[in-house]
Design a protein around this motif. Structure first.
Motif, mmCIF file in Angstrom:
data_model
loop_
_atom_site.group_PDB
_atom_site.id
_atom_site.type_symbol
_atom_site.label_atom_id
_atom_site.label_comp_id
_atom_site.label_asym_id
_atom_site.label_seq_id
_atom_site.Cartn_x
_atom_site.Cartn_y
_atom_site.Cartn_z
ATOM 1 N N ARG A 1 -2.706 -8.762 -6.896
ATOM 2 C CA ARG A 1 -0.765 -7.797 -7.113
ATOM 3 C C ARG A 1 -1.619 -6.100 -7.024
ATOM 4 O O ARG A 1 -1.031 -5.377 -6.490
ATOM 5 C CB ARG A 1 -0.587 -8.273 -8.140
ATOM 6 C CG ARG A 1 -0.016 -9.624 -8.501
ATOM 7 C CD ARG A 1 0.805 -10.578 -9.474
ATOM 8 N NE ARG A 1 1.014 -11.545 -9.699
ATOM 9 C CZ ARG A 1 1.331 -12.028 -9.515
ATOM 10 N NH1 ARG A 1 2.426 -11.560 -8.207
ATOM 11 N NH2 ARG A 1 2.261 -13.936 -8.889
ATOM 12 N N LEU A 2 -2.690 -6.245 -7.497
ATOM 13 C CA LEU A 2 -2.870 -4.456 -7.534
ATOM 14 C C LEU A 2 -3.266 -3.611 -5.964
ATOM 15 O O LEU A 2 -2.533 -2.957 -5.996
ATOM 16 C CB LEU A 2 -4.836 -4.313 -8.314
ATOM 17 C CG LEU A 2 -5.102 -2.620 -7.899
ATOM 18 C CD1 LEU A 2 -3.902 -1.327 -8.245
ATOM 19 C CD2 LEU A 2 -6.424 -2.582 -8.637
ATOM 20 N N ILE A 3 -4.011 -5.193 -4.825
ATOM 21 C CA ILE A 3 -3.085 -4.432 -3.523
ATOM 22 C C ILE A 3 -2.096 -4.382 -3.122
ATOM 23 O O ILE A 3 -1.945 -3.218 -2.732
ATOM 24 C CB ILE A 3 -4.126 -4.772 -2.565
ATOM 25 C CG1 ILE A 3 -5.674 -5.317 -2.956
ATOM 26 C CG2 ILE A 3 -3.983 -5.320 -1.254
ATOM 27 C CD1 ILE A 3 -6.774 -6.545 -2.316
ATOM 28 N N GLY A 4 -1.482 -5.357 -4.048
ATOM 29 C CA GLY A 4 0.349 -5.455 -3.193
ATOM 30 C C GLY A 4 0.732 -3.998 -4.131
ATOM 31 O O GLY A 4 1.451 -2.928 -3.065
ATOM 32 N N ARG A 5 0.340 -3.344 -5.277
ATOM 33 C CA ARG A 5 1.564 -2.469 -5.429
ATOM 34 C C ARG A 5 0.383 -1.185 -4.659
ATOM 35 O O ARG A 5 1.350 -0.449 -4.633
ATOM 36 C CB ARG A 5 0.721 -2.377 -7.152
ATOM 37 C CG ARG A 5 1.394 -3.530 -7.888
ATOM 38 C CD ARG A 5 1.532 -2.788 -9.221
ATOM 39 N NE ARG A 5 0.119 -2.496 -9.796
ATOM 40 C CZ ARG A 5 -0.432 -3.545 -10.457
ATOM 41 N NH1 ARG A 5 -0.262 -5.108 -10.724
ATOM 42 N NH2 ARG A 5 -1.931 -3.316 -10.945
ATOM 43 N N VAL A 6 -0.759 -0.712 -3.908
ATOM 44 C CA VAL A 6 -1.284 0.222 -3.507
ATOM 45 C C VAL A 6 -0.676 0.948 -1.998
ATOM 46 O O VAL A 6 -0.557 0.948 -1.862
ATOM 47 C CB VAL A 6 -2.837 -0.172 -3.434
ATOM 48 C CG1 VAL A 6 -3.535 0.647 -2.131
ATOM 49 C CG2 VAL A 6 -3.551 0.614 -4.706
ATOM 50 N N MET A 7 0.291 -0.849 -1.714
ATOM 51 C CA MET A 7 0.187 -1.297 -0.183
ATOM 52 C C MET A 7 1.859 -0.431 -0.302
ATOM 53 O O MET A 7 2.331 0.397 0.930
ATOM 54 C CB MET A 7 0.351 -2.239 0.906
ATOM 55 C CG MET A 7 -1.096 -2.773 0.309
ATOM 56 S SD MET A 7 -1.352 -4.178 1.402
ATOM 57 C CE MET A 7 0.003 -4.322 2.920
ATOM 58 N N LEU A 8 2.402 -0.755 -1.043
ATOM 59 C CA LEU A 8 3.448 -0.134 -1.638
ATOM 60 C C LEU A 8 3.983 1.450 -2.122
ATOM 61 O O LEU A 8 4.596 2.043 -1.448
ATOM 62 C CB LEU A 8 4.466 -0.968 -2.893
ATOM 63 C CG LEU A 8 6.043 -1.092 -3.029
ATOM 64 C CD1 LEU A 8 6.626 -1.553 -1.474
ATOM 65 C CD2 LEU A 8 6.523 -1.999 -3.814
ATOM 66 N N ASP A 9 2.974 1.197 -2.837
ATOM 67 C CA ASP A 9 2.890 2.878 -3.200
ATOM 68 C C ASP A 9 2.901 3.922 -2.270
ATOM 69 O O ASP A 9 3.553 4.724 -1.380
ATOM 70 C CB ASP A 9 2.071 3.476 -4.268
ATOM 71 C CG ASP A 9 2.204 2.489 -5.896
ATOM 72 O OD1 ASP A 9 3.248 2.401 -5.612
ATOM 73 O OD2 ASP A 9 0.869 2.823 -6.476
ATOM 74 N N ARG A 10 1.605 3.620 -1.326
ATOM 75 C CA ARG A 10 1.530 4.170 0.488
ATOM 76 C C ARG A 10 2.815 3.976 1.161
ATOM 77 O O ARG A 10 2.578 5.557 1.804
ATOM 78 C CB ARG A 10 0.225 3.468 0.984
ATOM 79 C CG ARG A 10 -1.308 3.787 -0.206
ATOM 80 C CD ARG A 10 -2.859 3.889 0.380
ATOM 81 N NE ARG A 10 -3.650 4.334 0.208
ATOM 82 C CZ ARG A 10 -4.724 3.636 0.238
ATOM 83 N NH1 ARG A 10 -5.372 3.392 1.310
ATOM 84 N NH2 ARG A 10 -5.536 4.443 -0.731
ATOM 85 N N LEU A 11 3.078 3.351 1.635
ATOM 86 C CA LEU A 11 4.101 2.857 3.018
ATOM 87 C C LEU A 11 5.694 2.619 2.028
ATOM 88 O O LEU A 11 6.472 2.913 3.074
ATOM 89 C CB LEU A 11 3.784 0.969 3.635
ATOM 90 C CG LEU A 11 2.125 0.909 3.976
ATOM 91 C CD1 LEU A 11 2.201 0.118 4.567
ATOM 92 C CD2 LEU A 11 2.146 2.345 4.853
#
Length: 279
Positions: A1-11
């Motif tokens: 889920r951390l990866i998901g939040r990072v992707m959302l923040d970037r994109l």
């Protein structure tokens, strides 16, 4: 889920939801389970591919972004302006809509999934394509075998210039529906071109492409089926004027490829499919 939040923040705002695919594609509609990693609990997708907008609910349909290159290949290398394209497994209609938009192709498409058919019609309409009963873009919901058979026996737009069967799990098994196609001047003057996608693995004797050609051959001419798999059938189809080509589309798993086998549906081939072996 951390990866998901990072992707959302970037994109963000290009994406608003991040999911993780769970398990394999399965069921009659080729869908899969997914886990929400970050963002909105909203699975309505808007994809823009080569200027064409596609709208669909990811939970209810099959979608593969990796096939964008294959769609581009078909449009640039196979389809010609204003040709008739018949797609037995159209899904949300990415290839059909792009062909209609880029080359003015007429489309006669089908999918078993009613949600996919609804999204296909909606996306086509939003891209300015006439999806009315008398329009150049018709989409139906039903069995692929019946759809292919109807191309030859009912009052539909006519035999297509291209017939697509993109259901790698079992496409060759639908080829026997070609036995219902008429043998006439249309076949002689400009044989339709079929494009059949199938999974295949190479072995010590054959490449994956050769295995795929044999699978397609067995789907076309089941009278050759015996206890042992038939091998190296491409030459026989060549004798029928089919001009068989096979190319690798993508990796599906280690050693397992998606192969597209293309061939011309000739008068001789249809005669053999229909049981006529006398020249």
């Amino acid at each position: 889920r951390l990866i998901g939040r990072v992707m959302l923040d970037r994109l963000y705002p290009s994406i608003r939801t991040v999911v993780n695919k769970l398990g394999e594609v399965g069921g009659p509609y080729r869908t899969y389970q997914m886990d929400l990693l970050a963002g909105d609990d909203d699975y309505l997708v808007h994809v823009i591919e080569h200027g064409v907008s596609l709208f669909f609910d990811l939970r209810n349909v099959y979608w593969c972004t990796r096939l964008e290159g294959e769609r581009t290949y078909m449009i640039e290398n196979e389809f010609k302006p204003n040709q008739l394209i018949a797609d037995a497994f159209c899904g949300v209609g990415a290839l059909c809509i792009r062909a209609a938009s880029a080359k003015g192709c007429r489309v006669f498409a089908n999918d078993l999934n009613p949600d996919a058919v609804a999204h296909c019609k909606d996306s086509a309409s939003r891209n300015g394509i006439d999806v009315s009963k008398d329009g150049k873009f018709q989409v139906h919901c039903g069995d692929a075998s019946q759809f292919i058979m109807n191309l030859g026996v009912r009052d539909v737009p006519g035999l297509p210039d291209h017939l697509l069967l993109n259901f790698p799990l079992d496409s060759p098994s639908f080829l026997n529906a070609l036995r219902w196609w008429p043998i006439g001047e249309r076949i002689d003057s400009s044989p339709p071109r079929a494009h059949v996608y199938t999974f295949a693995r190479g072995n010590e004797e054959q490449t994956a492409a050769e295995v795929a050609i044999d699978m397609v051959s067995d789907g076309l001419l089941p009278e050759y089926i015996c206890d042992e798999p038939n091998k190296f059938r491409g030459e026989y189809l060549g004798e029928l004027g089919c001009n068989v080509k096979a190319r690798e589309v993508r990796d599906a798993a280690p050693g397992k490829l998606v192969i597209c086998v293309s061939f011309s549906i000739t008068r001789l081939l249809l005669r053999r499919i229909q049981g006529d072996f006398f020249d």
